[in-house]
Write a protein that holds these residues in place. Sequence first.
Motif, PDB file in Angstrom:
ATOM      1  N   LYS A   1       0.851  -1.182   0.000  1.00 47.43           N
ATOM      2  CA  LYS A   1       0.000   0.000   0.000  1.00 47.43           C
ATOM      3  C   LYS A   1       0.886   1.231   0.000  1.00 47.43           C
ATOM      4  O   LYS A   1       1.873   1.297   0.718  1.00 47.43           O
ATOM      5  N   MET A   2       0.548   2.188  -0.804  1.00 48.06           N
ATOM      6  CA  MET A   2       1.301   3.439  -0.886  1.00 48.06           C
ATOM      7  C   MET A   2       0.648   4.458   0.040  1.00 48.06           C
ATOM      8  O   MET A   2      -0.574   4.489   0.175  1.00 48.06           O
ATOM      9  N   ILE A   3       1.474   5.277   0.692  1.00 48.36           N
ATOM     10  CA  ILE A   3       0.973   6.354   1.533  1.00 48.36           C
ATOM     11  C   ILE A   3       1.649   7.652   1.110  1.00 48.36           C
ATOM     12  O   ILE A   3       2.692   7.638   0.455  1.00 48.36           O
ATOM     13  N   ASN A   4       1.054   8.759   1.481  1.00 53.38           N
ATOM     14  CA  ASN A   4       1.662  10.068   1.247  1.00 53.38           C
ATOM     15  C   ASN A   4       2.465  10.454   2.467  1.00 53.38           C
ATOM     16  O   ASN A   4       2.050  10.220   3.602  1.00 53.38           O
ATOM     17  N   VAL A   5       3.621  11.070   2.237  1.00 56.28           N
ATOM     18  CA  VAL A   5       4.483  11.576   3.305  1.00 56.28           C
ATOM     19  C   VAL A   5       4.711  13.051   3.021  1.00 56.28           C
ATOM     20  O   VAL A   5       5.047  13.426   1.907  1.00 56.28           O
ATOM     21  N   THR A   6       4.529  13.871   4.034  1.00 51.33           N
ATOM     22  CA  THR A   6       4.706  15.311   3.871  1.00 51.33           C
ATOM     23  C   THR A   6       5.800  15.784   4.804  1.00 51.33           C
ATOM     24  O   THR A   6       5.861  15.373   5.954  1.00 51.33           O
TER      25      THR A   6
ATOM     26  N   SER B   1       9.620  11.977  -5.529  1.00 47.57           N
ATOM     27  CA  SER B   1       9.126  10.739  -4.934  1.00 47.57           C
ATOM     28  C   SER B   1      10.102   9.591  -5.167  1.00 47.57           C
ATOM     29  O   SER B   1      10.454   8.855  -4.241  1.00 47.57           O
ATOM     30  N   SER B   2      10.569   9.447  -6.386  1.00 42.52           N
ATOM     31  CA  SER B   2      11.511   8.370  -6.705  1.00 42.52           C
ATOM     32  C   SER B   2      12.819   8.530  -5.938  1.00 42.52           C
ATOM     33  O   SER B   2      13.364   7.557  -5.399  1.00 42.52           O
ATOM     34  N   ALA B   3      13.335   9.758  -5.882  1.00 42.03           N
ATOM     35  CA  ALA B   3      14.605  10.008  -5.192  1.00 42.03           C
ATOM     36  C   ALA B   3      14.499   9.678  -3.711  1.00 42.03           C
ATOM     37  O   ALA B   3      15.392   9.027  -3.142  1.00 42.03           O
ATOM     38  N   PHE B   4      13.411  10.086  -3.069  1.00 42.41           N
ATOM     39  CA  PHE B   4      13.266   9.795  -1.648  1.00 42.41           C
ATOM     40  C   PHE B   4      12.988   8.321  -1.394  1.00 42.41           C
ATOM     41  O   PHE B   4      13.414   7.763  -0.381  1.00 42.41           O
ATOM     42  N   ASN B   5      12.302   7.649  -2.318  1.00 41.01           N
ATOM     43  CA  ASN B   5      12.114   6.209  -2.179  1.00 41.01           C
ATOM     44  C   ASN B   5      13.444   5.469  -2.275  1.00 41.01           C
ATOM     45  O   ASN B   5      13.701   4.530  -1.520  1.00 41.01           O
ATOM     46  N   ILE B   6      14.318   5.907  -3.182  1.00 39.09           N
ATOM     47  CA  ILE B   6      15.649   5.303  -3.296  1.00 39.09           C
ATOM     48  C   ILE B   6      16.418   5.500  -1.996  1.00 39.09           C
ATOM     49  O   ILE B   6      17.048   4.585  -1.474  1.00 39.09           O
TER      50      ILE B   6
END
Length: 97
Positions: free
Chosen positions: A4-9, A32-37
């Motif tokens: 499940k994907m969530i939003n992070v602020t 989003s991709s950079a922070f996921n990495i």
Amino acid sequence: MANKMINVTFRMDKKDKQEFENVIHQLGLNLSSAFNIFAKAVVRESRIPFELKAKIPNEETLQAMRNAENDENMEEFTLEELIKEYEAMKRQENVEA
């Protein structure tokens, strides 16, 4: 079962964000991709995946350190006074931000 994907602020300095986006866009990434990495690297390595360094003390701090080592020009403060000064500095930073 699908993840499940969530939003992070979170808050970030505007100039830092712009400069960060300039770099990651050149790499073909979005925020989003950079922070996921980054997050996956932290989990995989159980550490921040790069070296963290403290800022070099400025001249005022260096002089205070020399004074403390030589027991010169020392001022006495209570813990309560230091806490009040710190809180006042933080309030001022929030007003300026």
